[in-house]
Design a protein around this motif. Structure first.
Motif, PDB file in Angstrom:
ATOM      1  N   SER A   1       0.808  -1.149  -0.340  1.00 25.99           N
ATOM      2  CA  SER A   1       0.046  -0.353  -0.403  1.00 25.99           C
ATOM      3  C   SER A   1       1.228   1.440  -0.103  1.00 25.99           C
ATOM      4  CB  SER A   1      -1.047   0.163   1.158  1.00 25.99           C
ATOM      5  OG  SER A   1      -1.870   1.210   1.404  1.00 25.99           O
ATOM      6  N   PHE A   2       1.814   1.356   0.721  1.00 30.14           N
ATOM      7  CA  PHE A   2       2.464   3.228   0.817  1.00 30.14           C
ATOM      8  C   PHE A   2       3.335   2.436  -0.704  1.00 30.14           C
ATOM      9  CE2 PHE A   2       6.986   3.745   3.359  1.00 30.14           C
ATOM     10  CZ  PHE A   2       6.465   5.659   3.171  1.00 30.14           C
ATOM     11  N   ALA A   3       3.623   1.656  -1.238  1.00 31.08           N
ATOM     12  CA  ALA A   3       4.863   1.978  -2.036  1.00 31.08           C
ATOM     13  C   ALA A   3       3.865   2.438  -3.490  1.00 31.08           C
ATOM     14  CB  ALA A   3       5.467   0.604  -3.368  1.00 31.08           C
ATOM     15  N   HIS A   4       2.741   1.678  -2.689  1.00 30.88           N
ATOM     16  CA  HIS A   4       1.583   2.836  -4.488  1.00 30.88           C
ATOM     17  C   HIS A   4       0.979   3.938  -4.175  1.00 30.88           C
ATOM     18  CE1 HIS A   4       0.490  -1.433  -6.845  1.00 30.88           C
ATOM     19  NE2 HIS A   4       0.906  -2.330  -6.099  1.00 30.88           N
ATOM     20  N   HIS A   5       0.238   4.299  -2.929  1.00 33.48           N
ATOM     21  CA  HIS A   5       0.623   5.700  -2.314  1.00 33.48           C
ATOM     22  C   HIS A   5       1.731   6.389  -2.518  1.00 33.48           C
ATOM     23  CE1 HIS A   5      -1.003   8.443  -0.088  1.00 33.48           C
ATOM     24  NE2 HIS A   5       0.086   8.826   0.928  1.00 33.48           N
ATOM     25  N   ALA A   6       2.342   6.089  -2.423  1.00 32.92           N
ATOM     26  CA  ALA A   6       4.018   6.484  -2.494  1.00 32.92           C
ATOM     27  C   ALA A   6       4.320   6.750  -4.270  1.00 32.92           C
ATOM     28  CB  ALA A   6       5.695   6.586  -1.895  1.00 32.92           C
ATOM     29  N   GLY A   7       3.838   6.071  -5.056  1.00 32.97           N
ATOM     30  CA  GLY A   7       4.554   5.964  -5.931  1.00 32.97           C
ATOM     31  C   GLY A   7       5.913   5.299  -6.786  1.00 32.97           C
TER      32      GLY A   7
ATOM     33  N   MET B   1       8.482  -1.376  -4.950  1.00 32.15           N
ATOM     34  CA  MET B   1       8.467  -2.158  -3.186  1.00 32.15           C
ATOM     35  C   MET B   1       9.103  -2.525  -2.503  1.00 32.15           C
ATOM     36  SD  MET B   1       4.720  -3.445  -3.395  1.00 32.15           S
ATOM     37  CE  MET B   1       3.543  -3.406  -4.929  1.00 32.15           C
ATOM     38  N   PHE B   2      10.244  -2.151  -2.723  1.00 34.42           N
ATOM     39  CA  PHE B   2      11.741  -2.133  -2.468  1.00 34.42           C
ATOM     40  C   PHE B   2      12.194  -0.915  -1.554  1.00 34.42           C
ATOM     41  CE2 PHE B   2      13.585  -0.585  -6.366  1.00 34.42           C
ATOM     42  CZ  PHE B   2      14.297   0.591  -5.704  1.00 34.42           C
ATOM     43  N   TRP B   3      12.182   0.120  -2.238  1.00 34.40           N
ATOM     44  CA  TRP B   3      11.980   1.300  -1.555  1.00 34.40           C
ATOM     45  C   TRP B   3      10.861   1.674  -0.662  1.00 34.40           C
ATOM     46  CZ3 TRP B   3       7.599   5.163  -0.216  1.00 34.40           C
ATOM     47  CH2 TRP B   3       8.340   6.439   0.482  1.00 34.40           C
ATOM     48  N   ALA B   4       9.545   0.795  -0.327  1.00 28.83           N
ATOM     49  CA  ALA B   4       8.899   1.291   0.739  1.00 28.83           C
ATOM     50  C   ALA B   4       9.360  -0.224   1.989  1.00 28.83           C
ATOM     51  CB  ALA B   4       7.461   0.183   0.299  1.00 28.83           C
ATOM     52  N   VAL B   5      10.251  -1.125   1.320  1.00 30.44           N
ATOM     53  CA  VAL B   5      10.264  -1.853   2.314  1.00 30.44           C
ATOM     54  C   VAL B   5      11.572  -1.292   3.715  1.00 30.44           C
ATOM     55  CG1 VAL B   5      11.206  -4.209   2.501  1.00 30.44           C
ATOM     56  CG2 VAL B   5       9.262  -3.825   1.160  1.00 30.44           C
ATOM     57  N   GLU B   6      12.423  -0.714   2.537  1.00 30.61           N
ATOM     58  CA  GLU B   6      14.078  -0.518   2.937  1.00 30.61           C
ATOM     59  C   GLU B   6      12.760   0.885   4.258  1.00 30.61           C
ATOM     60  OE1 GLU B   6      15.878   1.379   0.077  1.00 30.61           O
ATOM     61  OE2 GLU B   6      17.401  -0.503   0.129  1.00 30.61           O
ATOM     62  N   ARG B   7      12.262   2.018   3.620  1.00 30.76           N
ATOM     63  CA  ARG B   7      11.830   3.096   3.885  1.00 30.76           C
ATOM     64  C   ARG B   7      11.476   2.377   5.770  1.00 30.76           C
ATOM     65  NH1 ARG B   7      11.904   8.342   4.445  1.00 30.76           N
ATOM     66  NH2 ARG B   7      10.421   8.616   4.808  1.00 30.76           N
ATOM     67  N   MET B   8      10.231   1.231   6.220  1.00 29.77           N
ATOM     68  CA  MET B   8       9.364   0.790   6.803  1.00 29.77           C
ATOM     69  C   MET B   8      10.786  -0.223   7.631  1.00 29.77           C
ATOM     70  SD  MET B   8       6.690  -1.301   4.790  1.00 29.77           S
ATOM     71  CE  MET B   8       5.709  -1.972   6.138  1.00 29.77           C
ATOM     72  N   GLY B   9      11.576  -0.060   7.269  1.00 31.74           N
ATOM     73  CA  GLY B   9      13.062  -0.638   8.162  1.00 31.74           C
ATOM     74  C   GLY B   9      14.149   0.599   8.252  1.00 31.74           C
ATOM     75  N   ASP B  10      13.666   1.196   8.058  1.00 33.32           N
ATOM     76  CA  ASP B  10      15.474   2.042   8.249  1.00 33.32           C
ATOM     77  C   ASP B  10      14.204   3.500   9.762  1.00 33.32           C
ATOM     78  OD1 ASP B  10      16.661   4.389   8.345  1.00 33.32           O
ATOM     79  OD2 ASP B  10      15.443   5.202   6.397  1.00 33.32           O
ATOM     80  N   PRO B  11      15.256   3.063  10.678  1.00 38.39           N
ATOM     81  CA  PRO B  11      14.790   3.920  12.469  1.00 38.39           C
ATOM     82  C   PRO B  11      15.224   4.849  12.315  1.00 38.39           C
ATOM     83  CG  PRO B  11      17.132   2.765  12.145  1.00 38.39           C
ATOM     84  CD  PRO B  11      16.568   2.440  10.361  1.00 38.39           C
TER      85      PRO B  11
END
Length: 165
Positions: free
Chosen positions: A10-16, A19-29
């Motif tokens: 959902s995040f990847a689609h929302h941000a345009g 998918m790898f960007w969203a996964v990395e961002r969700m794991g970024d402290p």
């Protein structure tokens, strides 16, 4: 709370973004909520941390009581899920009224309203805000490698909320 594998999609689609960007961002402290030019209202940058950090910051704090609602439970049994949230908030629960509210705010109805009337929070670069809303959509959109990364990054919290055995 929502399964972080579905959140990544959902995040990847929302941000345009991919998918790898969203996964990395969700794991970024050090992740923060972006400030959008021309967004809804001006807001200060908000520290989010990882998906796990963000979830724990709400559910493990002790300053005020929190009732956890899982997205998946909202989809599976919305009347019972929202009735429990109302009861937790000290409000009278009328199951007929809750059922009517659930019907009036269903994903399908919101999507239809967006198509006909627009949706203020839709980022201008997206065709729609309400895309799928499906539980488990990650299975056909995320891919095994990225799903494994989400599980490795957030496994402890995923187990806690029933997203992993």
């Amino acid at each position: 709370v929502r399964d972080p594998r579905d959140v990544a999609v959902s995040f990847a689609h929302h941000a345009g973004r991919p998918m790898f960007w969203a996964v990395e961002r969700m794991g970024d402290p050090c992740a923060t909520a972006p400030i959008r030019a021309g967004g809804l209202d001006f807001q200060l940058r908000q520290r989010l941390g990882t998906w796990s950090d963000h979830v724990r910051s709400w559910v493990d704090q002790s300053r005020f009581p929190v009732h956890v609602v899982r997205y998946e439970d909202c989809v599976a049994d919305p009347v019972a899920t929202f009735a429990a949230a109302l009861a937790f908030g000290g409000l009278a629960v009328n199951h007929v009224s809750v059922a009517a509210a659930v019907e009036r705010s269903s994903f399908e109805r919101l999507r239809s309203q967006e198509i006909h009337s627009g949706f203020r929070e839709r980022p201008p670069e997206l065709p729609t805000f309400f895309r799928r809303g499906a539980v488990g959509a990650w299975r056909d959109e995320l891919g095994a490698e990225l799903a494994g990364r989400v599980e490795a990054d957030h496994g402890e919290v995923m187990v806690r909320f029933g997203y992993l055995p």
